[in-house]
Design an enzyme around this catalytic site. Structure first.
Site, PDB file in Angstrom:
ATOM      1  CD  GLU A   1      26.404 -14.323 -16.837  1.00 44.26           C
ATOM      2  OE1 GLU A   1      26.053 -13.230 -16.336  1.00 44.26           O
ATOM      3  OE2 GLU A   1      25.933 -14.766 -17.895  1.00 44.26           O
TER       4      GLU A   1
ATOM      5  CE1 TYR B   1      19.130 -14.275  -9.198  1.00 40.72           C
ATOM      6  CE2 TYR B   1      18.328 -16.470  -9.809  1.00 40.72           C
ATOM      7  CZ  TYR B   1      19.223 -15.428  -9.983  1.00 40.72           C
ATOM      8  OH  TYR B   1      20.209 -15.535 -10.940  1.00 40.72           O
TER       9      TYR B   1
ATOM     10  CG  ASP C   1      24.357  -9.995 -15.537  1.00 39.46           C
ATOM     11  OD1 ASP C   1      25.319  -9.890 -16.315  1.00 39.46           O
ATOM     12  OD2 ASP C   1      23.432 -10.814 -15.701  1.00 39.46           O
TER      13      ASP C   1
ATOM     14  CG  HIS D   1      18.212 -17.863 -14.531  1.00 36.42           C
ATOM     15  ND1 HIS D   1      19.458 -18.421 -14.656  1.00 36.42           N
ATOM     16  CD2 HIS D   1      18.267 -17.086 -13.420  1.00 36.42           C
ATOM     17  CE1 HIS D   1      20.242 -17.985 -13.680  1.00 36.42           C
ATOM     18  NE2 HIS D   1      19.547 -17.183 -12.910  1.00 36.42           N
TER      19      HIS D   1
ATOM     20  NE  ARG E   1      22.774 -13.555 -13.174  1.00 38.54           N
ATOM     21  CZ  ARG E   1      21.765 -12.737 -12.932  1.00 38.54           C
ATOM     22  NH1 ARG E   1      20.723 -13.163 -12.234  1.00 38.54           N
ATOM     23  NH2 ARG E   1      21.787 -11.495 -13.368  1.00 38.54           N
TER      24      ARG E   1
ATOM     25  CG  ASP F   1      16.291  15.966 -34.238  1.00 43.55           C
ATOM     26  OD1 ASP F   1      16.441  15.726 -33.024  1.00 43.55           O
ATOM     27  OD2 ASP F   1      16.690  17.012 -34.774  1.00 43.55           O
TER      28      ASP F   1
ATOM     29  CG  HIS G   1      16.159  -9.479 -17.447  1.00 42.87           C
ATOM     30  ND1 HIS G   1      15.516 -10.041 -18.513  1.00 42.87           N
ATOM     31  CD2 HIS G   1      17.268 -10.223 -17.254  1.00 42.87           C
ATOM     32  CE1 HIS G   1      16.203 -11.081 -18.944  1.00 42.87           C
ATOM     33  NE2 HIS G   1      17.275 -11.223 -18.200  1.00 42.87           N
TER      34      HIS G   1
ATOM     35  CG  HIS H   1      23.361 -17.147 -22.394  1.00 40.61           C
ATOM     36  ND1 HIS H   1      24.303 -16.309 -22.928  1.00 40.61           N
ATOM     37  CD2 HIS H   1      23.115 -16.679 -21.145  1.00 40.61           C
ATOM     38  CE1 HIS H   1      24.599 -15.361 -22.047  1.00 40.61           C
ATOM     39  NE2 HIS H   1      23.897 -15.566 -20.945  1.00 40.61           N
TER      40      HIS H   1
ATOM     41  CD  GLU I   1      23.705 -16.567 -17.006  1.00 43.12           C
ATOM     42  OE1 GLU I   1      23.197 -15.656 -16.344  1.00 43.12           O
ATOM     43  OE2 GLU I   1      23.871 -16.511 -18.238  1.00 43.12           O
TER      44      GLU I   1
ATOM     45  CG  HIS J   1      20.932 -13.865 -24.187  1.00 42.07           C
ATOM     46  ND1 HIS J   1      19.768 -13.322 -23.738  1.00 42.07           N
ATOM     47  CD2 HIS J   1      21.713 -13.976 -23.080  1.00 42.07           C
ATOM     48  CE1 HIS J   1      19.832 -13.099 -22.428  1.00 42.07           C
ATOM     49  NE2 HIS J   1      21.022 -13.492 -22.017  1.00 42.07           N
TER      50      HIS J   1
ATOM     51  CG  ASP K   1      26.478 -12.399 -19.691  1.00 47.94           C
ATOM     52  OD1 ASP K   1      26.267 -11.649 -18.719  1.00 47.94           O
ATOM     53  OD2 ASP K   1      25.640 -13.225 -20.110  1.00 47.94           O
TER      54      ASP K   1
HETATM   55  N1  GLY Z   1      23.232 -10.552 -18.826  1.00 46.52           N
HETATM   56  C1  GLY Z   1      22.273 -11.420 -19.360  1.00 46.52           C
HETATM   57  C2  GLY Z   1      22.484 -12.796 -18.946  1.00 46.52           C
HETATM   58  O1  GLY Z   1      23.196 -13.050 -18.016  1.00 46.52           O
HETATM   59  O2  GLY Z   1      22.006 -13.704 -19.573  1.00 46.52           O
HETATM   60 MN    MN Z   2      24.353 -14.548 -19.136  1.00 48.75          MN
HETATM   61 MN    MN Z   3      24.773 -11.836 -17.347  1.00 47.63          MN
END
Ligand code: GLY
Ligand code: MN
Ligand code: MN
Length: 440
Positions: free
Chosen positions: A409, A389, A261, A351, A407, A40, A244, A355, A385, A362, A272
């Site tokens: 970003e 890797y 991240d 990737h 990375r 619940d 992820h 975005h 970003e 996103h 982000d």
């Molecule tokens: N944190 C998700 C991305 O960097 O797209």
């Molecule tokens: Mn991002």
């Molecule tokens: Mn990110």
């Protein structure tokens, strides 16, 4: 204190929406459904971004109706009733009066009156704008009413003959940020900068990734953010090669790279940010070489952000720099053109470079228009970003390269004459990062 919660902003957005659908249409917008976590216990409620964008209303079990030119009122809300007993348990509700006085509805009703009242709006409309699939419980109720209004068409000459998704219109509006939206984003980003600095300063060998996640959560909440705008990634050593990774359950070792991240949500707007830093140490020679490639790719990609450029431009620039760097380090072989054409780089960079960013991490909005990459315009916000890797079991590279990910970003606003790095307060130069990772 909400920054975007100014009645004028919401009113202006509704007005634009009504102009876009008029004449002869009604838009019916559902609030986000409540989601059960277990038993619940529910997940903390977060309003649907589109619903919030138009109303500023954060309660569940609500419906907003926009019906341009309707004689009974153009903006109608259906909300939960005031209920002294329920409110003792779960907090204040605006109720019907609050919907009108605080949120600007011309008319408001309790949600149980939807079946009685909504037909008055549907039967006068040729088209209904309704986002199917967002709130399935409500879909059933609204579709029944739309079907009924449709069957009246032969007699009355009005009533909906089509259902249109309103999100195309709202999402296009959301792509270009208003000043109040940018202000909320700047707050989210300033808070996130504090969190990243704190994480770099606190992360030391022997600690758990979860402890750094806790430091980030602390920085977010203690500075007034709602919390993270997406699950924080705290990935040390080989975990950074999992894009992820959110388990955050590994013990960190001194000198490994730590990829974080993490971005705060403030007043419904997201930051982000990703930074990669050596845990409690300076970069080793090899780490530095890899980091410099990614940083160079990122800085050059950011330079490609300007009005008139295509959304894909930063990606193309970053990819070129990453591929050249990997060739120089002997990670990839052959000509850059061949590597890019054959996609051989995808083993190490899988990737895209960015975005849209806004209420959703996103964020909504088209990336391609008429088959071509979208042209950037002032007011748009995107992430830049790039990363590299290398999996722990990659036998194509020397052992010292394996089991790490980098990375970097940032969040970038397109301005009239170029761009602004909105997240510039989060350190990323080697000297600035090392000052924090080696701080006593
Ligand atoms: N944190 C998700 C991305 O960097 O797209
Ligand atoms: Mn991002
Ligand atoms: Mn990110």
């Amino acid at each position: 204190m909400a920054l975007s919660g100014n009645g004028d902003n919401f009113r202006a957005r509704r007005k634009r929406m009504m102009e876009a659908i008029a004449p002869g249409a009604t838009a019916v917008m559902p609030s986000a459904p409540v989601a059960v976590r277990s038993g619940d216990v529910e997940f903390v409620y977060r309003q649907d971004s589109d619903f919030y964008y138009l109303t500023g209303f954060t309660e569940p079990e609500s419906v907003a109706v926009l019906s341009p030119g309707h004689p009974d009122g153009e903006f109608v809300m259906f909300v939960r009733p005031r209920d002294k007993e329920r409110e003792t348990w779960t907090g204040r509700r605006a109720g019907v009066e609050g919907a009108m006085l605080e949120y600007g509805a011309d008319k408001a009703y309790v949600i149980d009156e939807l079946e009685k009242i909504l037909p008055r709006y549907l039967e006068k409309s040729d088209r209904v704008h309704y986002p199917l699939g967002l709130n399935e419980k409500l879909d059933e109720r609204v579709l029944k009413l739309i079907r009924w209004a449709h069957t009246m068409r032969p007699r009355t000459g009005t009533g909906p003959s089509s259902i249109i998704d309103p999100r195309d219109i709202i999402h296009e509006a959301r792509v270009k940020k208003e000043p109040a939206e940018l202000e909320a984003m700047r707050r989210a980003m300033a808070i996130s900068a504090e969190a990243h600095k704190r994480a770099m300063m606190k992360a030391r060998g022997g600690m758990g990734e979860w402890q750094i996640e806790a430091e980030i959560d602390y920085a977010f909440r203690s500075n007034g953010a709602t919390g993270p705008s997406y699950p924080s990634i705290v990935a040390s050593g080989p975990n950074a090669a999992t894009l992820h990774y959110i388990n955050n359950d590994r013990e960190m070792r001194t000198g490994e790279l730590l990829l974080i991240d993490a971005g705060a949500e403030y007043d419904f707007y997201a930051a982000d940010i990703t930074r990669t830093s050596p845990i409690g140490a300076r970069f080793t020679g090899l780490q530095r070489s890899l980091y410099e490639i990614v940083l160079d790719a990122q800085l050059k990609a950011i330079d490609a952000v300007k009005p008139g450029a295509h959304f894909d431009a930063p990606h193309e620039v970053a990819l070129r720099v990453l591929v050249d760097g990997m060739r120089q380090l002997g990670i990839l072989h052959g000509s850059a053109d061949e590597i890019i054409e054959k996609g051989a780089y995808q083993r190490y960079y899988m990737h895209r470079t960015g975005h849209w960013l806004g209420m959703d991490v996103h964020d909504v909005g088209l990336y391609r228009v008429d088959g071509a990459s979208r042209v950037l315009e002032p007011g748009m916000v995107l992430t830049v970003e790039p990363g590299l890797y290398i999996c722990a079991d990659d036998e194509n590279v020397p052992e010292s390269f394996r089991g790490q990910g980098i990375r970097i970003e940032d969040d970038v606003l397109v301005t009239a004459d170029g761009h602004e790095v909105m997240t510039a307060a989060t350190p990323k130069s080697i000297a600035d990062v090392e000052a924090l990772t080696t701080a006593q």
